[in-house]
Design an enzyme around this catalytic site. Structure first.
Site, PDB file in Angstrom:
ATOM      1  N   TYR A   1      -1.873  -1.082  10.850  1.00 17.86           N
ATOM      2  CA  TYR A   1      -2.140  -1.626   9.514  1.00 17.86           C
ATOM      3  C   TYR A   1      -0.955  -1.362   8.589  1.00 17.86           C
ATOM      4  CZ  TYR A   1      -3.705  -1.684   4.686  1.00 17.86           C
ATOM      5  OH  TYR A   1      -3.770  -1.905   3.325  1.00 17.86           O
TER       6      TYR A   1
ATOM      7  N   LYS B   1       2.045  -3.928   6.723  1.00 19.16           N
ATOM      8  CA  LYS B   1       2.462  -3.969   5.302  1.00 19.16           C
ATOM      9  C   LYS B   1       3.973  -3.788   5.191  1.00 19.16           C
ATOM     10  CE  LYS B   1      -1.568  -4.552   3.432  1.00 19.16           C
ATOM     11  NZ  LYS B   1      -1.888  -5.847   2.830  1.00 19.16           N
TER      12      LYS B   1
ATOM     13  N   SER C   1       0.840  -1.198   0.000  1.00 20.87           N
ATOM     14  CA  SER C   1       0.000   0.000   0.000  1.00 20.87           C
ATOM     15  C   SER C   1       0.874   1.247   0.000  1.00 20.87           C
ATOM     16  CB  SER C   1      -0.856  -0.020   1.264  1.00 20.87           C
ATOM     17  OG  SER C   1      -1.435   1.248   1.476  1.00 20.87           O
TER      18      SER C   1
HETATM   19  P1  NAD Z   1     -11.005  -6.850   1.161  1.00 22.12           P
HETATM   20  O1  NAD Z   1     -11.199  -6.850   2.632  1.00 22.12           O
HETATM   21  O2  NAD Z   1     -12.174  -6.605   0.294  1.00 22.12           O
HETATM   22  O3  NAD Z   1     -10.341  -8.249   0.708  1.00 22.12           O
HETATM   23  C1  NAD Z   1      -9.465  -8.970   1.545  1.00 22.12           C
HETATM   24  C2  NAD Z   1      -9.935 -10.426   1.570  1.00 22.12           C
HETATM   25  O4  NAD Z   1      -9.055 -11.183   2.401  1.00 22.12           O
HETATM   26  C3  NAD Z   1     -11.350 -10.571   2.132  1.00 22.12           C
HETATM   27  O5  NAD Z   1     -12.118 -11.360   1.241  1.00 22.12           O
HETATM   28  C4  NAD Z   1     -11.133 -11.282   3.465  1.00 22.12           C
HETATM   29  O6  NAD Z   1     -12.221 -12.117   3.800  1.00 22.12           O
HETATM   30  C5  NAD Z   1      -9.853 -12.061   3.202  1.00 22.12           C
HETATM   31  N1  NAD Z   1      -9.056 -12.372   4.400  1.00 22.12           N
HETATM   32  C6  NAD Z   1      -8.644 -11.525   5.373  1.00 22.12           C
HETATM   33  N2  NAD Z   1      -7.929 -12.205   6.291  1.00 22.12           N
HETATM   34  C7  NAD Z   1      -7.881 -13.498   5.888  1.00 22.12           C
HETATM   35  C8  NAD Z   1      -7.295 -14.686   6.424  1.00 22.12           C
HETATM   36  N3  NAD Z   1      -6.624 -14.697   7.594  1.00 22.12           N
HETATM   37  N4  NAD Z   1      -7.448 -15.836   5.734  1.00 22.12           N
HETATM   38  C9  NAD Z   1      -8.126 -15.852   4.577  1.00 22.12           C
HETATM   39  N5  NAD Z   1      -8.711 -14.786   4.025  1.00 22.12           N
HETATM   40  C10 NAD Z   1      -8.582 -13.609   4.673  1.00 22.12           C
HETATM   41  O7  NAD Z   1      -9.830  -5.826   0.840  1.00 22.12           O
HETATM   42  P2  NAD Z   1      -9.334  -5.247  -0.567  1.00 22.12           P
HETATM   43  O8  NAD Z   1      -9.690  -3.822  -0.620  1.00 22.12           O
HETATM   44  O9  NAD Z   1      -9.721  -6.148  -1.665  1.00 22.12           O
HETATM   45  O10 NAD Z   1      -7.771  -5.301  -0.313  1.00 22.12           O
HETATM   46  C11 NAD Z   1      -6.991  -6.425  -0.711  1.00 22.12           C
HETATM   47  C12 NAD Z   1      -5.575  -6.237  -0.206  1.00 22.12           C
HETATM   48  O11 NAD Z   1      -5.065  -4.998  -0.705  1.00 22.12           O
HETATM   49  C13 NAD Z   1      -5.464  -6.170   1.323  1.00 22.12           C
HETATM   50  O12 NAD Z   1      -4.286  -6.842   1.717  1.00 22.12           O
HETATM   51  C14 NAD Z   1      -5.349  -4.677   1.583  1.00 22.12           C
HETATM   52  O13 NAD Z   1      -4.632  -4.407   2.760  1.00 22.12           O
HETATM   53  C15 NAD Z   1      -4.587  -4.196   0.357  1.00 22.12           C
HETATM   54  N6  NAD Z   1      -4.838  -2.778   0.037  1.00 22.12           N
HETATM   55  C16 NAD Z   1      -6.105  -2.326  -0.131  1.00 22.12           C
HETATM   56  C17 NAD Z   1      -6.336  -0.989  -0.404  1.00 22.12           C
HETATM   57  C18 NAD Z   1      -7.743  -0.449  -0.553  1.00 22.12           C
HETATM   58  O14 NAD Z   1      -7.915   0.778  -0.464  1.00 22.12           O
HETATM   59  N7  NAD Z   1      -8.748  -1.257  -0.805  1.00 22.12           N
HETATM   60  C19 NAD Z   1      -5.256  -0.102  -0.526  1.00 22.12           C
HETATM   61  C20 NAD Z   1      -3.963  -0.599  -0.361  1.00 22.12           C
HETATM   62  C21 NAD Z   1      -3.767  -1.956  -0.078  1.00 22.12           C
END
Ligand code: NAD
Ligand code: UDP
Length: 347
Positions: A148, A152, A124
């Site tokens: 958080y 990362k 991120s």
């Molecule tokens: P999201 O919460 O929609 O998707 C994450 C998925 O991981 C979910 O389906 C959740 O059920 C699953 N999950 C979480 N912990 C788990 C575990 N221990 N075992 C199995 N499954 C697990 O989030 P997103 O927005 O799709 O983000 C995806 C990734 O990108 C994340 O790692 C997030 O930190 C990173 N990210 C997101 C953003 C954003 O703004 N959306 C920005 C930067 C980074």
């Protein structure tokens, strides 16, 4: 040979699954559905007319994660699974560190055991902390301002160490800026639990009357209109970035970080105006104080990804707002309506 997508039922994961399937990859999804619904995967299947195995497994469950590697011929992993709410991470840091870091340690340990050395990791822009200048390039110094972000940063460092220990590893650290938008079909999109923390889902919920008004967090930043500036990127562009990163790591070993952003910043008030135009609805807002920990301005220098991955964001702010609006207006309760739907999940 298959691509394992951890967290594939989530917002970015589901959009990436669609693009992977459309590009002809075989995929396997692993998700514990802690922040997603199996219905999103039903819709991925519907959109692509393709099927894939889904494991309802927690990454912390080492025995069952190992089963996935035993039962399948996995070539590479795209690792989305993780918890992502900044405020919640401040309240329950141990849970965040355990889920995100221990989950990743278990995954990479099993990958090594099964000789799978290719991983694309969801990092991120938060790893840049409070950057001294913009645009931000990958060689800027890294820091964290909350658990958080620190999770990362720590995972990035772990993956660097893993590569040093064994040069067979091929690792892409993708530093996302602010993903918004949804698939153009309106069938999959962001489905936040409770009141959204992020700007775009908050705006879309105001637009359908679920929330009354947007509170703008600060109007005294040194930005053109005083409100915070971010680099919003269409989630489908982001998904394409994963395919490009995957192609790259399949052809060389190493560890590289890439910014996935557009290189252009928009203020909160510009986003409100763009969304009003796209939806033809008024977004009532009022100006409030700054949100603790926020930075004024954040946007990417995305030139490394263009140079080395051949990837560039294509979709502009209008398309991002139109697609966010279509998703929200067609699914006012997200996947909720279908919460009893059962995906054909294993384990
Ligand atoms: P999201 O919460 O929609 O998707 C994450 C998925 O991981 C979910 O389906 C959740 O059920 C699953 N999950 C979480 N912990 C788990 C575990 N221990 N075992 C199995 N499954 C697990 O989030 P997103 O927005 O799709 O983000 C995806 C990734 O990108 C994340 O790692 C997030 O930190 C990173 N990210 C997101 C953003 C954003 O703004 N959306 C920005 C930067 C980074
Ligand atoms: N923001 C806002 N009101 C909200 C949510 C966000 O004014 O209800 C602002 C926030 O201060 C920032 C921008 O919108 O300037 C993007 O915030 P978001 O939480 O989506 O992303 P991040 O700050 O994590 O980059």
């Amino acid at each position: 040979m298959a691509i394992l997508v951890t967290g594939g039922a989530g917002y970015i994961g589901s959009h990436t699954c669609v693009e992977l399937l459309n590009a002809g990859y075989e995929i396997i999804v692993l998700d514990n559905f802690s922040n997603s619904s199996p219905e999103s995967l039903n819709r991925v299947k519907e959109l692509t007319n393709k099927n894939f195995k889904t494991y309802n497994i927690d990454l912390l469950d080492k025995v069952n994660v190992e089963k996935v590697f035993l039962e399948n011929n996995i070539e590479s992993v795209i690792h989305f699974a993780g918890l992502k709410a900044v405020g919640e991470s401040v309240e329950i840091p141990v849970h965040y560190y355990h889920n995100n870091i221990t989950g990743t340690l278990i995954l990479i340990d099993i990958m090594q055991k099964y000789n799978v050395f290719n991983i694309v990791f969801s990092s991120s822009a938060t790893v840049y902390g409070a950057p001294k200048q913009v645009p931000i390039s990958e060689d800027f110094s890294l820091s964290a301002t909350n658990p958080y972000g620190r999770s990362k940063l720590i995972i990035e460092e772990i993956l660097n160490d893993v590569y040093i220990s064994n040069n067979n590893w091929s690792i892409a650290l993708l530093r996302y800026f602010n993903p918004i938008g949804a698939h153009e079909s309106g069938r999959i999109g962001e489905n936040p639990n409770g009141i959204p923390n992020n700007l775009m889902p908050f705006i879309t919920q105001v637009s359908i009357g679920k929330l009354q008004e947007l509170k703008v967090f600060g109007s005294d930043y040194s930005t053109p209109d005083g409100t915070g500036v971010r680099d919003y990127i269409h989630v489908v562009d982001l998904a394409h970035g994963h395919l490009k990163a995957l192609e790259k790591i399949m052809t060389r070993s190493g560890v590289e970080a890439y910014n996935l952003g557009t290189g252009k910043g928009y203020s909160v008030l510009e986003m409100v105006a763009a969304f009003e135009k796209a939806s033809n609805r008024k977004i009532p807002y009022s100006i409030g104080p700054r949100r603790t920990g926020d930075i004024g301005e954040c946007f990417a220098d995305p030139s490394k990804a263009e140079r080395e991955l051949g990837w560039k964001a294509e979709k502009g702010i209008e398309e991002m707002c139109i697609d966010s609006w279509r998703w929200q207006s067609q699914n006012p309760d997200g996947f909720q309506k279908d919460k009893n739907s059962i995906a054909h999940v294993l384990v």
